[in-house]
Design a protein around this motif. Structure first.
Motif, mmCIF file in Angstrom:
data_model
loop_
_atom_site.group_PDB
_atom_site.id
_atom_site.type_symbol
_atom_site.label_atom_id
_atom_site.label_comp_id
_atom_site.label_asym_id
_atom_site.label_seq_id
_atom_site.Cartn_x
_atom_site.Cartn_y
_atom_site.Cartn_z
ATOM 1 N N GLY A 77 25.318 -9.927 40.585
ATOM 2 C CA GLY A 77 25.010 -11.190 39.939
ATOM 3 C C GLY A 77 23.738 -11.158 39.119
ATOM 4 O O GLY A 77 23.667 -11.741 38.033
ATOM 5 N N SER A 78 22.703 -10.475 39.610
ATOM 6 C CA SER A 78 21.423 -10.474 38.903
ATOM 7 C C SER A 78 21.523 -9.750 37.558
ATOM 8 O O SER A 78 20.995 -10.222 36.548
ATOM 9 N N CYS A 79 22.198 -8.611 37.534
ATOM 10 C CA CYS A 79 22.357 -7.875 36.282
ATOM 11 C C CYS A 79 23.205 -8.668 35.293
ATOM 12 O O CYS A 79 22.922 -8.715 34.092
ATOM 13 N N VAL A 80 24.260 -9.301 35.800
ATOM 14 C CA VAL A 80 25.128 -10.096 34.928
ATOM 15 C C VAL A 80 24.363 -11.270 34.326
ATOM 16 O O VAL A 80 24.467 -11.543 33.126
ATOM 17 N N LEU A 81 23.576 -11.969 35.133
ATOM 18 C CA LEU A 81 22.816 -13.102 34.611
ATOM 19 C C LEU A 81 21.815 -12.638 33.557
ATOM 20 O O LEU A 81 21.648 -13.304 32.520
ATOM 21 N N HIS A 82 21.171 -11.506 33.793
ATOM 22 C CA HIS A 82 20.232 -10.967 32.805
ATOM 23 C C HIS A 82 20.946 -10.723 31.474
ATOM 24 O O HIS A 82 20.452 -11.115 30.407
ATOM 25 N N LEU A 83 22.116 -10.100 31.534
ATOM 26 C CA LEU A 83 22.856 -9.799 30.314
ATOM 27 C C LEU A 83 23.358 -11.064 29.632
ATOM 28 O O LEU A 83 23.316 -11.172 28.399
ATOM 29 N N LYS A 84 23.824 -12.012 30.401
ATOM 30 C CA LYS A 84 24.308 -13.273 29.834
ATOM 31 C C LYS A 84 23.205 -13.979 29.048
ATOM 32 O O LYS A 84 23.452 -14.607 28.018
ATOM 33 N N GLU A 85 21.983 -13.882 29.546
ATOM 34 C CA GLU A 85 20.895 -14.641 28.948
ATOM 35 C C GLU A 85 20.040 -13.849 27.969
ATOM 36 O O GLU A 85 19.390 -14.448 27.098
ATOM 37 N N HIS A 86 20.050 -12.514 28.058
ATOM 38 C CA HIS A 86 19.070 -11.753 27.285
ATOM 39 C C HIS A 86 19.629 -10.614 26.434
ATOM 40 O O HIS A 86 18.857 -9.963 25.726
ATOM 41 N N LEU A 87 20.926 -10.338 26.513
ATOM 42 C CA LEU A 87 21.459 -9.228 25.719
ATOM 43 C C LEU A 87 21.339 -9.521 24.214
ATOM 44 O O LEU A 87 21.798 -10.551 23.734
ATOM 45 N N HIS A 88 20.702 -8.602 23.503
ATOM 46 C CA HIS A 88 20.535 -8.733 22.049
ATOM 47 C C HIS A 88 20.754 -7.373 21.391
ATOM 48 O O HIS A 88 20.646 -6.333 22.040
ATOM 49 N N SER A 89 21.056 -7.414 20.128
ATOM 50 C CA SER A 89 21.213 -6.181 19.365
ATOM 51 C C SER A 89 20.712 -6.385 17.944
ATOM 52 O O SER A 89 21.132 -7.327 17.257
ATOM 53 N N LYS A 90 19.823 -5.511 17.506
ATOM 54 C CA LYS A 90 19.375 -5.558 16.113
ATOM 55 C C LYS A 90 20.420 -4.941 15.194
ATOM 56 O O LYS A 90 20.574 -5.352 14.049
ATOM 57 N N LYS A 91 21.152 -3.933 15.715
ATOM 58 C CA LYS A 91 22.169 -3.263 14.914
ATOM 59 C C LYS A 91 23.403 -4.132 14.705
ATOM 60 O O LYS A 91 23.998 -4.127 13.630
ATOM 61 N N ASN A 92 23.800 -4.858 15.743
ATOM 62 C CA ASN A 92 25.007 -5.668 15.670
ATOM 63 C C ASN A 92 24.809 -6.949 16.479
ATOM 64 O O ASN A 92 25.386 -7.116 17.547
ATOM 65 N N PRO A 93 24.003 -7.875 15.945
ATOM 66 C CA PRO A 93 23.673 -9.083 16.707
ATOM 67 C C PRO A 93 24.880 -9.943 17.059
ATOM 68 O O PRO A 93 24.929 -10.530 18.135
ATOM 69 N N SER A 94 25.854 -10.024 16.184
ATOM 70 C CA SER A 94 27.027 -10.859 16.469
ATOM 71 C C SER A 94 27.848 -10.290 17.622
ATOM 72 O O SER A 94 28.387 -11.035 18.442
ATOM 73 N N ALA A 95 27.939 -8.949 17.700
ATOM 74 C CA ALA A 95 28.681 -8.314 18.792
ATOM 75 C C ALA A 95 28.000 -8.572 20.124
ATOM 76 O O ALA A 95 28.660 -8.851 21.137
ATOM 77 N N ALA A 96 26.673 -8.494 20.153
ATOM 78 C CA ALA A 96 25.937 -8.737 21.386
ATOM 79 C C ALA A 96 26.071 -10.193 21.822
ATOM 80 O O ALA A 96 26.287 -10.485 23.003
ATOM 81 N N GLU A 97 25.974 -11.100 20.869
ATOM 82 C CA GLU A 97 26.107 -12.523 21.201
ATOM 83 C C GLU A 97 27.496 -12.833 21.747
ATOM 84 O O GLU A 97 27.649 -13.570 22.726
ATOM 85 N N ASP A 98 28.508 -12.263 21.127
ATOM 86 C CA ASP A 98 29.878 -12.458 21.596
ATOM 87 C C ASP A 98 30.072 -11.860 22.982
ATOM 88 O O ASP A 98 30.722 -12.449 23.853
ATOM 89 N N LEU A 99 29.477 -10.702 23.206
ATOM 90 C CA LEU A 99 29.618 -10.002 24.484
ATOM 91 C C LEU A 99 28.976 -10.779 25.623
ATOM 92 O O LEU A 99 29.473 -10.766 26.754
ATOM 93 N N ARG A 100 27.910 -11.489 25.342
ATOM 94 C CA ARG A 100 27.232 -12.271 26.375
ATOM 95 C C ARG A 100 28.156 -13.312 26.993
ATOM 96 O O ARG A 100 28.004 -13.674 28.161
ATOM 97 N N GLY A 101 29.119 -13.770 26.253
ATOM 98 C CA GLY A 101 30.062 -14.767 26.752
ATOM 99 C C GLY A 101 31.261 -14.170 27.462
ATOM 100 O O GLY A 101 32.116 -14.906 27.975
ATOM 101 N N ARG A 102 31.337 -12.835 27.507
ATOM 102 C CA ARG A 102 32.488 -12.170 28.135
ATOM 103 C C ARG A 102 32.070 -11.278 29.303
ATOM 104 O O ARG A 102 32.842 -10.455 29.751
#
Length: 245
Positions: A77-102
Motif C-alpha cells: 500500500g505505501s509504495c502504491v500510494l507514493h506512486l499514485k501521488e508522486h509519479l512524474h516523468s519529464k520525458k513523457n509526462p502524460s504517460a506518467a499522469e495516466d499511469l498514476r490512475g491505473r
C-alpha cells in the motif's frame, strides 16, 4: 486485461514469497500478468527522507516499464500510494499522469476492479488484521475508526471468503505500528514502543498470525515478535488468500 506486477524492492529482497503469492492469486483469478524485469525501487525512501529531487530516474524507469499495461498491481500500500501521488516523468509526462490512475494495491484491485465475490482458499487459524496507515488513510482500504461513518474493511471482506479463518477483534483496530519508513530510524525509541503496543494488542486477543497489505509494517512487527520469542507469525494478505484450497 493485462496487468503489470510491481514487486517493491523490500518485498523482492526480504519477502519474495508475497510477490509469488500475488502472482499466483491473480493468475488463479484469470488475470494475464507480466513482470517487467527492469523494474526497481519506486523512489519512496528518497522522497520520504526529503530527497524527492533524486527520484527522477526511478520515475522514468517505472513509467517506461509499466506504461503499456491496463493496470499495475503491487502487494504494498505505501509504495502504491507514493506512486499514485508522486509519479512524474519529464520525458513523457502524460504517460506518467495516466499511469498514476491505473496503479492499484492488491486488495483494492481485487475488490474495486475485479469485484471478487468468492475465493477458493483455506487457512484455519486465528488472524489479526493490521490496518497500515498508508492503506487506511491514503488508499481508504478501511474506514477510520475516528469518523462517524459506516464501517468497512476491504481486507476483511476478502479474508471472510477464506475457509476456516477466524478474524480476531482488536482493542485498537487501526492504530499505527510505528514503522513509518525512515521514521523507525530517526525515532527508534518511539517507533519501537508503538510497535510493541501494536503487537501486544494482537497477542492479547489470541492471534496466531498477523496479516495486512503492507509488508513494511509486518516486517517491523515481525522483528518485535522474534525478539520477544513469540510464536505469532506475520503473513502478507496475498499469502492467505492464496493458501491451499
Amino acid at each position: 486485461m493485462k496487468v503489470g506486477l510491481f514487486v517493491p524492492c523490500y518485498v523482492d529482497q526480504f519477502y519474495p514469497q508475497a510477490g509469488i503469492a500475488t502472482l499466483e492469486l491473480l493468475e488463479k483469478l484469470g488475470v494475464e500478468v507480466e513482470f517487467p524485469e527492469r523494474q526497481t525501487c519506486c523512489g519512496q525512501p528518497m522522497a520520504n527522507s526529503g530527497f524527492s529531487h533524486l527520484t527522477g530516474d526511478c520515475d522514468e524507469l517505472f513509467t517506461e516499464s509499466f506504461a503499456g499495461y491496463d493496470y499495475v498491481v503491487a502487494p504494498s500500500g505505501s509504495c502504491v500510494l507514493h506512486l499514485k501521488e508522486h509519479l512524474h516523468s519529464k520525458k513523457n509526462p502524460s504517460a506518467a499522469e495516466d499511469l498514476r490512475g491505473r496503479i492499484y494495491e492488491l486488495v483494492e484491485f481485487l475488490t474495486d476492479i475485479l469485484q471478487i465475490k468468492s475465493l477458493k482458499a483455506r487457512f484455519p487459524h486465528k488472524v489479526g488484521v493490521h490496518q497500515s496507515c498508508h492503506g487506511l488513510r491514503g488508499l481508504h482500504l478501511s474506514q477510520m475508526s475516528e469518523l462517524v461513518a459506516p464501517g468497512f474493511s476491504k481486507p476483511e471482506y476478502l479474508l471472510n471468503f477464506v475457509e476456516g479463518i477466524e478474524l480476531i477483534s482488536l482493542n485498537r483496530k487501526d492504530e499505527c505500528c510505528g514503522f513509518g519508513g525512515t521514521f523507525c530510524v530517526a525515532e527508534e525509541a518511539v517507533s519501537s514502543k508503538m510497535g510493541k503496543d501494536r503487537v501486544s494488542d494482537h497477542v492479547q486477543n489470541g492471534a496466531e498470525y498477523i496479516t495486512g497489505a503492507d509488508l513494511s509494517c509486518l516486517m517491523h512487527m515481525e522483528g518485535i515478535l522474534k525478539r520477544q520469542k513469540s510464536g505469532v507469525k506475520v503473513l502478507h494478505i496475498a499469502e492467505i488468500l492464496n493458501a491451499g484450497e
